[in-house]
Design an enzyme around this catalytic site. Structure first.
Site, PDB file in Angstrom:
ATOM      1  N   LYS B  95       0.877  -1.168   0.000  1.00  0.00           N
ATOM      2  CA  LYS B  95       0.000   0.000   0.000  1.00  0.00           C
ATOM      3  C   LYS B  95       0.912   1.214   0.000  1.00  0.00           C
ATOM      4  CE  LYS B  95      -2.929   2.842   2.747  1.00  0.00           C
ATOM      5  NZ  LYS B  95      -3.516   3.134   4.052  1.00  0.00           N
ATOM      6  N   GLY B 156      -7.490   9.730   9.612  1.00  0.00           N
ATOM      7  CA  GLY B 156      -7.700   9.928  11.047  1.00  0.00           C
ATOM      8  C   GLY B 156      -8.782  10.935  11.401  1.00  0.00           C
ATOM      9  N   ALA B 183      -9.198   5.710   4.100  1.00  0.00           N
ATOM     10  CA  ALA B 183      -8.997   6.872   4.976  1.00  0.00           C
ATOM     11  C   ALA B 183     -10.235   7.753   5.080  1.00  0.00           C
ATOM     12  CB  ALA B 183      -7.821   7.728   4.527  1.00  0.00           C
ATOM     13  N   GLY B 184     -10.416   8.269   6.272  1.00  0.00           N
ATOM     14  CA  GLY B 184     -11.485   9.232   6.526  1.00  0.00           C
ATOM     15  C   GLY B 184     -12.785   8.634   7.014  1.00  0.00           C
ATOM     16  N   ASN B 205      -8.930   2.246   9.848  1.00  0.00           N
ATOM     17  CA  ASN B 205      -8.131   1.857  11.015  1.00  0.00           C
ATOM     18  C   ASN B 205      -8.646   2.545  12.280  1.00  0.00           C
ATOM     19  OD1 ASN B 205      -6.125   1.362  12.950  1.00  0.00           O
ATOM     20  ND2 ASN B 205      -4.440   1.766  11.601  1.00  0.00           N
ATOM     21  N   THR B 206      -8.494   3.885  12.332  1.00  0.00           N
ATOM     22  CA  THR B 206      -8.798   4.615  13.568  1.00  0.00           C
ATOM     23  C   THR B 206     -10.230   4.392  14.045  1.00  0.00           C
ATOM     24  OG1 THR B 206      -7.325   6.274  12.655  1.00  0.00           O
ATOM     25  CG2 THR B 206      -8.499   6.873  14.647  1.00  0.00           C
TER      26      THR B 206
END
Lengths: 336, 256
Positions: B95, B156, B183-184, B205-206
């Site tokens: 990635k 994040g 992301a986001g 992830n977050t």
């Protein structure tokens, strides 16, 4: 009962203290030349902050950590019971709300109340969380005090001594070597932590200040005479090398965000070491024959050592007893 | 979904950073049903072999590892990190992240295209973390990428899909390229939305790692991704401006 404790860090010395108090004949050995940079406890923050740790740690840390303040108060001088404070930069204000939701035993205070507690933080933050039942100690002084107590009770601590070179007088060995015990504890891993000691003119805090940070909690612990311990990074790496530039920048930025006067501080000391941890980041007691391993205290050495010492002493006193942190292989628990 | 010749059942990819512990990470991965997890070589371990114990724990989860170049700010850094990742994880998958701005963690798309070309030529299967810019997407495909990973919002932030129009045009422009929103994503509803738009998968992830209960949140995301995928296949109704009663008005009894 004769017991040899291997490792004179915080886990080993609290266990030796507890066993001695209960009437065992104890001796302690450590392969290091003395208490210093070879021992993980040397770099500890010394925060006795069980409720704050509840932000990321599991329930046993919060509950067992509450034994710590009383235990340390009983055994060492200078346990400072002024509570602790949590603040966030204005752009991370949402983090403070999240932290408040996920922890207990705090109250939200405004800028004025914050300034009453910590005059040097006047005007720095609009809100803070105050955990008034928490405390802190200077870990190096605390270890020195435990050593003095043990010496006064005729418990010998032999440095420069490893198990191989030592004729074990004890019928039981308690192994508290931390990350070094990976030779036998295969599921133990190291999590790197980095810290700094700063000396700043004209700033004083009476209690630890924790700054919420998107990646890891950074705290400043006052050590007296203008000294502050700043810690700690948390990196999945088994690297005992020196602090990295990134780690230093992150820690210094955090200190600066708490108070700009830290920009003028002297960097008195930097440190890096690996914390011993099991996959669930909780400590474990584990019997291997006549050896009791006590390990995996992760970032909670001074906080959880008293509870671990109590459990170790219980396990040694009654061999059939199984304290809650005792098991053969924690992976069975986490996967179940 | 097929990426680089591999059939993937789960439409949810998980990052492995910032969990309370590796044990909770493992439980979350299992609850999410994810078959692919991303691992940061650089940020987690300083870019060398010191992270072995953590990586072994991830390997034991029995999922496919997609190493990433998180935290790299230049072509050289990203390429070196990718080469290291290939050795450590024994995979040609990477990635690719090349960060251009520290505050927004916005990808540097110029360097991204360059690094993607170098790595593709070197035999890597590149998963580029990019914006929703169509021209950049074209360039990445030309450079050898066979999958695209546009952001929903900056890393994040948890803001969800910031530019739905852009993501929709991307889907329309590249009907045959696997597209993964990366992301986001902050909430399961964001993930469901991405799937409803026709994206092939979401990577996050977050949103899971920093939830109060990461395992429960992982399971919520699994359900949302499944809901969005089903909804897309079910051919949703067209939205319209005027109300259209679901029960006919004609023939209603007139009680005056």
């Amino acid at each position: 009962m004769n017991v040899t404790v291997v490792g004179a860090g915080v886990a080993g010395l609290t266990i030796a203290t507890e066993l001695n108090r209960r009437g065992c004949k104890v001796d302690v050995i450590d392969r290091a030349p003395g208490f210093g940079r070879d021992t993980c406890s040397w770099y500890a923050g010394g925060m006795l902050a069980p409720w704050c740790e509840g932000d990321t740690a599991e329930e046993p840390v919060v509950r067992l950590g509450q034994e710590a303040i009383g235990w340390w108060r009983q055994h060492v001088p200078d346990v400072i019971e002024n509570g602790s404070l949590v603040v966030a930069p204005s752009r991370d204000a949402g983090e403070l709300a999240r932290f408040a939701r996920r922890t207990e035993a705090h109250r939200t205070i405004d800028a004025e109340q914050l300034a009453e507690l910590e005059p040097d933080l006047q005007g720095r933050f609009r809100q803070a969380l105050f955990f008034d039942a928490e405390a802190h100690i200077d870990p190096r002084k605390a270890i020195a005090a435990l050593r003095e107590n043990l010496a006064a009770s005729d418990v010998a601590i032999a440095y420069n001594t490893s198990l191989e070179s030592h004729a074990v007088s004890g019928s039981i060995v308690v192994d508290t070597r931390g990350f070094a015990a990976r030779d036998v504890l295969k599921d133990l891993r190291g999590v790197k932590g980095e810290m700094l000691v700063l000396k700043a003119e004209g700033i004083e805090f009476s209690r630890p200040i924790r700054l919420l940070h998107p990646r890891w909690p950074v705290y400043l612990v006052p050590r007296g005479n203008g000294h502050f311990m700043v810690g700690a990074t948390q990196i999945e790496a088994e690297d005992r090398g020196r602090i990295t530039a990134r780690g230093m920048v992150d820690l210094l930025n955090a200190a600066y965000a708490v108070h700009p006067a830290f920009a003028e501080a002297e960097i008195v000391e930097t440190g890096a070491d690996v914390r011993p941890a099991f996959p669930d980041n909780l400590p474990r007691l584990r019997w291997h024959g006549r050896t009791l391993h006590v390990n995996g205290l992760f970032r909670h050495g001074f906080l959880l050592a008293p509870a671990c010492a109590r459990m170790a002493a219980d396990a040694i006193a009654s061999p059939g007893h199984k304290p809650e942190l005792m098991d053969e292989d924690h992976r069975e628990r986490s996967i179940a | 979904m097929q990426v680089y010749g591999v059939d993937i059942g789960s439409r949810l990819l998980l990052g492995t950073a910032q969990y309370p512990s590796p044990a909770i990470l493992g439980d979350a991965v299992r609850a999410s049903g994810a078959e692919i997890v991303t691992v940061s070589l650089r940020r987690e371990s300083g870019g060398n072999q010191h992270g072995q114990a953590f990586w072994n724990l991830i390997r034991d989860m029995g999922v496919r590892v997609l190493p990433n170049t998180a935290g790299c700010h230049s072509v050289k850094e990203a390429v070196t990190t990718a080469q290291m990742a290939r050795e450590v994880f024994d995979t040609s998958w990477i990635k690719l992240e090349v960060i251009g701005d520290n505050d927004t963690l916005c990808p540097n798309v110029l360097d991204l295209v360059q690094a993607a070309r170098l790595l593709s030529d070197d035999g890597f299967d590149v998963f580029p973390y990019t914006t929703d810019d169509l021209v950049v997407a074209e360039r990445l495909l030309e450079a050898g990428c066979r999958v695209l990973m546009p952001w929903g919002a900056p890393i994040g932030t948890g803001l969800g899909l910031n530019n739905v129009y852009g993501l929709r045009s991307m889907r329309a422009h590249f009907p045959d390229v696997p597209l993964i929103v990366d992301a986001g994503i902050g909430l399961p509803s964001h993930a469901a939305h991405a799937m409803e738009l026709g994206f092939d998968a979401v990577l996050l992830n977050t949103a899971v790692a920093k939830a109060g209960d990461p395992v429960m949140m992982a399971s919520a995301f699994a359900k949302a991704v499944e809901a969005g995928t089903l909804a897309r296949s079910a051919d949703p109704m067209e939205a319209r401006d005027m109300a259209s009663p679901s029960t006919p008005v004609l023939g209603k009894a007139s009680l005056g």
